[in-house]
Design an enzyme around this catalytic site. Sequence first.
Site: not given
Length: 197
Positions: A34, A37-38, A107
């Site tokens: 997401l 998220s990093g 993605s």
Amino acid sequence: MVNKDIVWHEASITKREYHEKNQHKSSIIWLTGLSGSGKSTIANAAARELFEQGYQVTVLDGDNVRHGLNKDLGFSDEDRKENIRRIGEVAKLFVEQGTIVITAFISPFKEDRGLVRQLVEEDEFHEVYVKCDLATCEERDPKGLYRKARNGEIPFFTGIDSPYEEPDTPELVLDTGAHNREECKNQLVQYVKDQTK
């Protein structure tokens, strides 16, 4: 479909020769997860460490690619699929030239990630799930995108009004909700080194 008059021209330097010169294999390290998220932070930190250790490595980042190659694409399901298709083809070119490609893209669709996997050899695609729950990503919201999505300013936003399909069997899971980014970066670096010996 490729025009029959377009003929593939074989490169003068083989992938094997690149591997021998670089002293490591090439591969696609596909970070998915997401927004917030990093992915980008971890991808770039890992690339820096690998580069300093002599690895041929590059990062393809979702936002950066949309500034150039994919600036003509929006965020509909069709455009997201085309975004990933193009990135897969670019990543494949890097792999053929001996480079480790770390990608950072939401993605969201399993099928699209699977199609990229099929572009390269069996051991050259590594799906890395940068796992973080939606609430934590929204709390972080480094670019203010979740706030805009909740306000209806950004349509088709993954996790809000567009789905994210978690990987079924990723090669690696980096849980940024449970571990700090330094720990996740170290896990990724070690994984890449192990897989590209």
